[in-house]
Design an enzyme around this catalytic site. Structure first.
Site, short mmCIF file in Angstrom:
data_model
loop_
_atom_site.label_atom_id
_atom_site.label_comp_id
_atom_site.label_asym_id
_atom_site.label_seq_id
_atom_site.Cartn_x
_atom_site.Cartn_y
_atom_site.Cartn_z
N GLU A 67 -6.18 -2.90 -3.10
CA GLU A 67 -5.88 -1.47 -3.32
C GLU A 67 -6.49 -1.02 -4.65
O GLU A 67 -7.08 0.07 -4.75
CB GLU A 67 -4.36 -1.29 -3.36
CG GLU A 67 -3.90 0.13 -3.33
CD GLU A 67 -3.79 0.70 -1.93
OE1 GLU A 67 -3.72 1.93 -1.84
OE2 GLU A 67 -3.79 -0.06 -0.95
N CYS B 199 0.84 -1.21 0.00
CA CYS B 199 0.00 0.00 0.00
C CYS B 199 0.87 1.25 0.00
O CYS B 199 0.66 2.19 -0.77
CB CYS B 199 -0.92 -0.01 1.21
SG CYS B 199 -1.87 1.51 1.36
#
Length: 559
Positions: free
Chosen positions: A230, A157
């Site tokens: 994500e 991330c």
């Protein structure tokens, strides 16, 4: 380090392995509008409200990871990472106000946010699919393993964020103060944020040192899953404005909107030229046909002749291709885009291609190939990463408005058809030359249909004319060689795959601009606000460059 080479560490290896996922985040309406500086403020605030849920999940995951780590130094490092997130949460309101936004009241998690936060907390408590580690009775080593798994789920991330914002920052004018998201972008491109992302990766490397190959595989799966979550998180951000991505959404099927995709084959879909594959097949066929006994010497001679003939044809083609491009390229760049000049120059190129094909036929090197062998060679042909996946997706029933045509100089349409013979790809329309056959064996002749840029363009126009003009059409041409130039420019959107120096040099001398696709989309997105809408125009003189099929997929279909 278990089953993985330690050079560069596991974090770097996994980022490089799954970095292509970042393309699907980059090309979301959220990031394209954000880069253009015209993302609707409500959409940005909605994102920020969801980001708070993610930050809380990261803080909780770090807390659990710290409890699992058995080394005091590791515990201290995780504590520092958690403190960074807690500080960020505390200063979130003031920082957002500093960026010029007012945070909304407490919000509920969206489905995509909840999936992501649930995944992080499940990993941090050892509830990993196929790898259950009961928290209370786990040995210290098993608990350390959970700490490594948790860092594996968090690391992508931060790296993704740093990477994408740098991509966007590179497109911004440092002196432009009107870009309302510039401060936000700068924050994620800062040395502080880069250092934070690096510390997470460094800790992941440290925690992974004593793991087995099987356990490293678990980290790889978690890392990839985190990247996918994500992508889903940003793809699902609600955008209440016109966006230039994904392209397929710009067409209204109810109003008869249709997308037609044209694509070259050699070196666009493939990594190798198909003539090299047919040469290899001819040599293998000749080797199989070698008789035993006294005539072997003669057979070997003919095999040697075949090899040397192919080599000579290939060398001559390469040399004359360079000479031809050199001779048709003007010494001075034209002042503005000259399509007529380019057409004139490419007429000479047509003569060169036709002579080269005639030499191949006269040499007899394509004689005696079995159609079944050609089809098998096509089926085992390795296409460029993401190429088949893109075509499979676009040919699905959910995209009834899309038609796909392959336009190729390849000597053998069967080779192309068999390369695309699996699943939904059978419905691809292939337009190319064919090898003439008698009783399934090639005669050495080529049935010539597409030998020049003009013939490619003629086929392109014939297909468009057969559709009629009573609906909204959009054409995309994907190609990578000089022979594709006219079609690339005649399409509404011309996308250049790879980096052919001859295509680029010739195009630039006639005033063609080559623009990386993502930056071109950001400019288009600005037009949406400035002009009220964004239209793609053929013969604009602008072509868009990409380095992977993932970029094409993300642009046309989204994630």
């Amino acid at each position: 380090m278990g089953g993985m080479d330690v050079e560069g560490g596991i974090a770097r290896k996994l980022w490089h392995k799954f970095r292509s996922e970042s393309v699907f985040v980059n090309y979301t309406p959220f990031f394209v509008c954000l880069a253009a500086g015209n993302l609707n403020a409500d959409a940005f605030l909605h994102y920020l409200s969801q980001d708070v849920h993610l930050l809380n999940a990261f803080a909780n995951a770090y807390k659990l990871a710290e409890e699992c780590a058995d080394d005091e130094e590791d515990k201290k490092a995780i504590r520092k990472l958690r403190k960074h997130v807690k500080d960020k949460l505390k200063s979130h309101d003031s920082r957002v106000r500093e960026w010029g936004f007012e945070l909304p009241e407490e919000s509920t998690s969206t489905n995509a946010t909840a999936k992501y936060t649930d995944f992080l907390l499940a990993t941090a408590t050892g509830r990993i699919e196929g790898e259950k580690v009961p928290g209370k009775i786990a040995t210290p080593f098993e608990k350390t393993k959970v700490a490594a798994y948790t860092l594996g789920a968090i690391a992508p991330c931060m790296r993704l964020f740093a990477f994408i914002n740098k991509e966007i920052q590179a497109l911004l004018d440092p002196n432009d103060s009107s870009h309302i998201y510039k401060k936000w972008i700068d924050h994620y491109c800062s040395q502080n944020f880069e250092a934070y992302a690096f510390r997470i990766e460094e800790l992941l490397d440290t925690l992974s040192i004593s793991l087995t190959g099987e356990e490293l595989d678990v980290i790889e799966k978690l890392y990839h899953q985190s990247m996918r979550l994500e992508v889903d998180f940003f793809s699902s951000q609600p955008i209440i404005q016109e966006a230039v991505v994904p392209l397929s959404r710009m067409l209204d099927p109810a109003a008869g909107g249709q997308l037609t995709i044209f694509c070259d084959f050699d070196l666009t879909c493939t990594a190798f030229d198909s003539s090299a594959i047919l040469a290899e097949l001819a040599i293998i066929t000749m080797q199989k046909a070698e008789p035993d006994g006294p005539e072997t010497q003669l057979a070997q001679m003919s095999l040697a002749d075949l090899r040397s003939t192919w080599d000579a044809l290939s060398t001559q083609y390469t040399e004359e291709f360079e000479q031809c491009v050199e001779s048709i390229t003007p010494t001075e760049t034209v002042k503005s885009f000259s399509y007529e000049g380019l057409c004139e120059a490419l007429q000479q190129f047509a003569d060169f291609e036709k002579k080269a094909n005639s030499r191949v036929v006269q040499s007899g090197v394509l004689k005696g190939l079995n159609q079944e062998d050609i089809k098998r060679a096509g089926q085992s042909l390795i296409l460029q990463d993401g190429c088949k996946w893109f075509f499979n997706k676009i040919m699905k029933v959910e995209n009834p408005t899309a038609a796909v045509h392959i336009l190729s100089y390849c000597w053998c349409g069967d080779l192309i058809r068999s390369a695309f013979s699996s699943g939904d790809l059978k419905a691809l329309n292939v337009h190319s030359n064919e090898l003439a056959c008698e009783e399934s064996i090639t005669t050495g002749e080529i049935t010539k249909k597409l030998e020049s840029p003009m013939e490619k363009l003629q086929a392109f126009n014939n297909i468009l004319n057969s559709r009629g003009n009573d609906c909204q059409h959009l054409t995309v041409y994907i190609g990578g060689s000089v022979g594709d130039l006219l079609c690339l420019l005649e399409a509404d959107i011309g996308i250049v795959m790879g980096s052919s120096p001859s295509l680029r040099r010739l195009g630039e001398q006639f005033g063609v601009s080559f623009v990386p696709l993502f930056s071109g989309l950001v400019v288009k997105q600005r037009e949406v606000v400035e002009v009220g809408s964004s239209t793609w125009k053929k013969l604009s003189g602008t072509l868009y460059t990409v380095s992977s099929w993932d970029e094409i997929h993300a642009f046309i279909l989204g994630s």
